[in-house]
Enzyme design. Sequence first.
Site, PDB file in Angstrom:
ATOM      1  N   SER A  34       7.965   0.588  31.010  1.00  0.00           N
ATOM      2  CA  SER A  34       6.687   0.854  31.685  1.00  0.00           C
ATOM      3  C   SER A  34       5.626  -0.214  31.441  1.00  0.00           C
ATOM      4  O   SER A  34       4.595  -0.206  32.121  1.00  0.00           O
ATOM      5  CB  SER A  34       6.140   2.220  31.266  1.00  0.00           C
ATOM      6  OG  SER A  34       6.886   3.257  31.854  1.00  0.00           O
ATOM      7  N   LYS A  37       4.448  -2.048  34.469  1.00  0.00           N
ATOM      8  CA  LYS A  37       3.627  -1.428  35.515  1.00  0.00           C
ATOM      9  C   LYS A  37       2.315  -2.167  35.808  1.00  0.00           C
ATOM     10  O   LYS A  37       2.017  -2.436  36.974  1.00  0.00           O
ATOM     11  CB  LYS A  37       3.350   0.036  35.153  1.00  0.00           C
ATOM     12  CG  LYS A  37       4.592   0.920  35.202  1.00  0.00           C
ATOM     13  CD  LYS A  37       4.287   2.319  34.705  1.00  0.00           C
ATOM     14  CE  LYS A  37       5.519   3.214  34.752  1.00  0.00           C
ATOM     15  NZ  LYS A  37       5.256   4.543  34.161  1.00  0.00           N
ATOM     16  N   TYR A 159      12.035  -0.896  41.516  1.00  0.00           N
ATOM     17  CA  TYR A 159      11.360  -0.325  40.343  1.00  0.00           C
ATOM     18  C   TYR A 159      12.316  -0.220  39.160  1.00  0.00           C
ATOM     19  O   TYR A 159      11.964  -0.584  38.032  1.00  0.00           O
ATOM     20  CB  TYR A 159      10.781   1.050  40.691  1.00  0.00           C
ATOM     21  CG  TYR A 159      10.231   1.789  39.499  1.00  0.00           C
ATOM     22  CD1 TYR A 159       9.043   1.384  38.898  1.00  0.00           C
ATOM     23  CD2 TYR A 159      10.909   2.884  38.953  1.00  0.00           C
ATOM     24  CE1 TYR A 159       8.543   2.053  37.793  1.00  0.00           C
ATOM     25  CE2 TYR A 159      10.407   3.552  37.860  1.00  0.00           C
ATOM     26  CZ  TYR A 159       9.228   3.134  37.279  1.00  0.00           C
ATOM     27  OH  TYR A 159       8.731   3.787  36.178  1.00  0.00           O
ATOM     28  N   TYR A 211      -1.146   6.830  28.970  1.00  0.00           N
ATOM     29  CA  TYR A 211      -0.857   8.163  29.503  1.00  0.00           C
ATOM     30  C   TYR A 211      -1.827   9.217  28.977  1.00  0.00           C
ATOM     31  O   TYR A 211      -3.036   8.992  28.969  1.00  0.00           O
ATOM     32  CB  TYR A 211       0.598   8.547  29.213  1.00  0.00           C
ATOM     33  CG  TYR A 211       1.582   7.533  29.717  1.00  0.00           C
ATOM     34  CD1 TYR A 211       1.591   7.147  31.059  1.00  0.00           C
ATOM     35  CD2 TYR A 211       2.500   6.934  28.864  1.00  0.00           C
ATOM     36  CE1 TYR A 211       2.494   6.200  31.525  1.00  0.00           C
ATOM     37  CE2 TYR A 211       3.411   5.990  29.333  1.00  0.00           C
ATOM     38  CZ  TYR A 211       3.397   5.633  30.667  1.00  0.00           C
ATOM     39  OH  TYR A 211       4.288   4.706  31.124  1.00  0.00           O
ATOM     40  N   VAL A 229       8.785   3.217  26.933  1.00  0.00           N
ATOM     41  CA  VAL A 229       9.674   4.076  26.161  1.00  0.00           C
ATOM     42  C   VAL A 229      10.743   3.303  25.390  1.00  0.00           C
ATOM     43  O   VAL A 229      11.494   3.904  24.621  1.00  0.00           O
ATOM     44  CB  VAL A 229      10.361   5.146  27.051  1.00  0.00           C
ATOM     45  CG1 VAL A 229       9.341   6.120  27.599  1.00  0.00           C
ATOM     46  CG2 VAL A 229      11.156   4.488  28.171  1.00  0.00           C
TER      47      VAL A 229
END
Length: 268
Positions: A34, A37, A159, A211, A229
């Site tokens: 992530s 992103k 992605y 998050y 992660v």
Amino acid sequence: LAKADPDDFGIVVAMADGRIYAAGDTDKPFTIQSISKPFAYGLALQRLSLEHMQRKVGVEPSGEAFNAISLDPATGIPRNPMINAGAIATSAQIQQLAGDQAEAELLHYFSQLAGRPLEIDQEVYASERDTGHRNRAISHLLRNAAVIEEAPEAGLDLYFRQCSIGVTCRDLAVMAATLACQGRNPLTQDEPLDPSITTRMLAVMGSCGMYDYAGEWLYRVGMPAKSGVSGAISAVLPGQLGLATHSPRLDPRGNSVRGVAACELISE
């Protein structure tokens, strides 16, 4: 991801003047996940304009988990580009623009950010592609809301590939330092991003990058950051440095336990 050594731990600080300080397992490869992103969002902003992306992805914190199906109830637009829904929408925009060249363009751009050629970890990519049923569901909801305007499979595949790019802790620190230098890589002097784009990237990292821990992160650490992660965290002190940590053990929110603790200590 389950094959990672849970005892790996590295910290790298990349200064705006090109100096690099490293300790621990800093050259051991892992996948970016992530942390890709905000960088993919920056590429989309640069190639497609702010106005286009505002019609596809919001910039409001969701306060929810990274894989939450968090879409605006009125428009179907994802809350922000740091959750999976927003990131899948972003990758789909790049895919629709670049077509067959999307993967090559993405890899070239990420390599410019890191200052060296990067590649996709094919094993991790295949694993995520074959098990990413929740993300596949999200992509179809985005297609239903016309956030994605073509068949969603190609954008979703990009992605999965984007999250499977192999990096080291050193690479992530240099990428963060490039944001700290308003889009100029302090090692190579390449400029893959415009300064105005990096400002917007740092804004969404600050408000949404951690998050449902984002608020407490800003309170305790104060630096725009993004977690993944695979156990990495990348943080930016604008004008000064990029910071990266990697330690695979995660807390319930999906953030690296040691990484969060180390960043709190460094910030203090």
